[in-house]
Scaffold this active site. Structure first.
Site, PDB file in Angstrom:
ATOM      1  N   GLY A 282     -79.623 -11.993   8.406  1.00 23.55           N
ATOM      2  CA  GLY A 282     -78.517 -12.135   7.461  1.00 23.55           C
ATOM      3  C   GLY A 282     -77.264 -11.398   7.901  1.00 23.55           C
TER       4      GLY A 282
ATOM      5  N   ASN B 284     -78.184  -9.467  -4.474  1.00 29.32           N
ATOM      6  CA  ASN B 284     -79.492  -8.932  -4.084  1.00 29.32           C
ATOM      7  C   ASN B 284     -79.927  -7.742  -4.934  1.00 29.32           C
ATOM      8  OD1 ASN B 284     -77.196  -7.849  -2.493  1.00 29.32           O
ATOM      9  ND2 ASN B 284     -78.712  -6.359  -1.861  1.00 29.32           N
TER      10      ASN B 284
ATOM     11  N   HIS C 204     -86.912 -12.819   6.745  1.00 31.27           N
ATOM     12  CA  HIS C 204     -87.843 -11.814   6.206  1.00 31.27           C
ATOM     13  C   HIS C 204     -87.764 -11.673   4.696  1.00 31.27           C
ATOM     14  CE1 HIS C 204     -85.299  -8.067   5.573  1.00 31.27           C
ATOM     15  NE2 HIS C 204     -84.462  -8.767   6.315  1.00 31.27           N
TER      16      HIS C 204
ATOM     17  N   CYS D 161     -81.894   1.822   1.081  1.00 32.89           N
ATOM     18  CA  CYS D 161     -80.891   2.872   1.281  1.00 32.89           C
ATOM     19  C   CYS D 161     -80.585   3.075   2.762  1.00 32.89           C
ATOM     20  CB  CYS D 161     -81.371   4.157   0.660  1.00 32.89           C
ATOM     21  SG  CYS D 161     -83.014   4.597   1.208  1.00 32.89           S
TER      22      CYS D 161
HETATM   23  C1  PLP Z   1     -77.695 -10.339   0.192  1.00 34.88           C
HETATM   24  C2  PLP Z   1     -78.093  -9.847   1.534  1.00 34.88           C
HETATM   25  N1  PLP Z   1     -77.318 -10.131   2.592  1.00 34.88           N
HETATM   26  C3  PLP Z   1     -77.633  -9.735   3.829  1.00 34.88           C
HETATM   27  C4  PLP Z   1     -78.767  -9.003   4.070  1.00 34.88           C
HETATM   28  C5  PLP Z   1     -79.082  -8.594   5.469  1.00 34.88           C
HETATM   29  O1  PLP Z   1     -80.081  -9.432   6.016  1.00 34.88           O
HETATM   30  P1  PLP Z   1     -80.882  -8.987   7.309  1.00 34.88           P
HETATM   31  O2  PLP Z   1     -81.776  -7.860   6.894  1.00 34.88           O
HETATM   32  O3  PLP Z   1     -81.660 -10.215   7.711  1.00 34.88           O
HETATM   33  O4  PLP Z   1     -79.888  -8.596   8.325  1.00 34.88           O
HETATM   34  C6  PLP Z   1     -79.610  -8.659   3.007  1.00 34.88           C
HETATM   35  C7  PLP Z   1     -80.798  -7.823   3.231  1.00 34.88           C
HETATM   36  O5  PLP Z   1     -81.021  -6.842   2.531  1.00 34.88           O
HETATM   37  C8  PLP Z   1     -79.269  -9.103   1.702  1.00 34.88           C
HETATM   38  O6  PLP Z   1     -80.039  -8.812   0.651  1.00 34.88           O
END
Ligand code: PLP
Length: 390
Positions: free
Chosen positions: A69, A156, A206, A330
């Site tokens: 992400g 999230n 993941h 965190c």
């Molecule tokens: C909304 C959101 N964006 C981006 C990410 C980052 O994703 P990644 O862990 O695959 O880099 C997360 C992960 O916590 C997320 O919850």
């Protein structure tokens, strides 16, 4: 076995995915090689692309595999900003919200600090809902200066769901590309890239039972992005580097399974979530459900507990065998008051008492009961201990 209720941080890899992933890892061959080994791996990679395209309502050519992400967000935001601001020097504005994930906020503020971008923040209300009236007015007056809009589909931390179709309809009037971080949405609600009106959409394996380190940016066929990484020109030239065929296959399978189960899972998770919310409010009547009455994801149960510190509650719950979190995972083991809650108008003290309980495909009624068994004493101990001194 400890109870895992932190699926929004990461979801256990699905057993079928683990088998497919490790089997694929043992295949030799670079998907760009022309010999049999290479071509076999290429076929698997392209089948995974096709499958992920079906799962997201995208065209196969629109799937750009990435490391997750964060990379997808960076590629979308910097890539779109560079394209748009280089083509038209007036287009310096990036519109986003203060409740976004750091994977979105940090590249945007990096562009502001280093590349002349101007940041405009869509206000949110106390439930974290975007003020789309503000967006409409801002665009009516300033659309010619806007490079892109980046707004997440589901938050999230709080689980609040955005009106993505309204956002893209507003932007379409001015042909402004919209990127959405759908990392917390994909696998939980149906996503159809073709009808979403988005220029780009970030997803990560993941969070849906796939491996860490694999993700994708879906990029509309007519959308141009400047790449962050230059090299062999893989992935439409947007993401050079030998493609991770095993990760792509695992991601595609995890998506397929999550979406196949979605109708039944949505009802099952909703029922568990209702029990959690109802019982938490019985145990702690002063607790505040962060998204209030806004449209939200049942799997994400996020409360603030006045006078309590999240650190105490997380520590005590962990000791009782229940793993939850305060919000997003965190940084360096230090929980700070969530920037999401602060942006929603909560005070630092209120934000200090935030707890996020997130459900997923492994969650059962027994997990919920275990949390509810431990929580009354955890809550009263945390209340007694009070807030940390500043
Ligand atoms: C909304 C959101 N964006 C981006 C990410 C980052 O994703 P990644 O862990 O695959 O880099 C997360 C992960 O916590 C997320 O919850």
């Amino acid at each position: 076995m400890p109870t895992y209720l932190d699926h929004a941080a990461t979801t256990p890899i699905r057993p079928e995915v683990l088998i497919a992933f490790t089997t694929a890892l043992s295949s030799v061959g670079n998907p760009s090689s022309v010999h049999k080994f290479g071509q076999e791996v290429r076929n698997h990679l392209e089948a995974a692309r096709e499958s992920l395209a079906r799962s997201t309502g995208a065209n196969r050519s629109e799937i750009i595999f990435t490391s997750g992400g964060t990379e997808s967000d960076n590629l979308a935001i910097k890539g779109l900003y560079w394209q748009r601001s280089w083509a038209d020097a007036e287009r310096k504005v990036i519109i986003t919200a203060a409740t976004e994930h750091h994977g979105v906020l940090d590249p945007i503020y990096w562009l502001a600090d280093n590349q002349g971008a101007e940041v405009e923040i869509v206000p949110v209300d106390s439930r974290g809902v975007f003020d789309l009236g503000w967006l409409e007015t801002y665009l009516a007056e300033n659309a010619h200066r806007v490079a892109l809009i980046s707004l997440m589909w589901i938050n999230n931390e709080t689980g609040v769901i955005a009106e993505m179709q309204t956002i893209t309809a507003l932007a379409k009037k001015y042909e402004i590309p919209v990127h959405s971080d759908a990392v917390a949405a994909f696998g939980h609600i149906p996503i159809d890239f073709a009808s979403s009106g988005l220029a780009a959409l970030s997803i990560s394996a993941h969070k849906i039972g796939g491996p860490v380190g694999t993700g994708a940016l879906i990029v509309g066929r007519s959308v141009k992005l400047t790449s962050l990484v230059h090299g062999g020109g893989q992935e439409r030239g947007m993401r050079s580097g030998t493609m991770d065929a095993a990760g792509a296959q695992a991601f595609a399978l995890a998506a397929e399974l999550a979406l196949r189960e979605l109708p039944g899972e949505a009802a099952r998770i909703s029922a568990l979530s209702e029990v959690l919310v109802g019982q938490i409010l019985r145990i702690a009547p002063d607790a505040v459900l962060s998204r209030g009455d806004a449209n939200g994801l049942a799997a994400t149960v996020h409360f603030t507990f006045p006078g309590c510190s999240a650190d105490s509650m997380i520590f005590l719950l962990d000791a009782a065998g229940v793993s939850v979190s305060a919000g997003s995972a965190c940084t360096a083991g230090v929980n700070r008051p969530s920037h999401v809650l602060l942006a929603m108008g909560r005070t630092e003290d209120e934000a200090t008492g935030a707890l996020r309980i997130t459900l997923g495909y492994t969650s059962t009624r027994a997990d919920v009961d275990r949390f509810l068994e431990a929580f009354p004493s955890v809550h009263s101990a945390a209340k007694k201990a009070g807030l940390p001194s500043k």
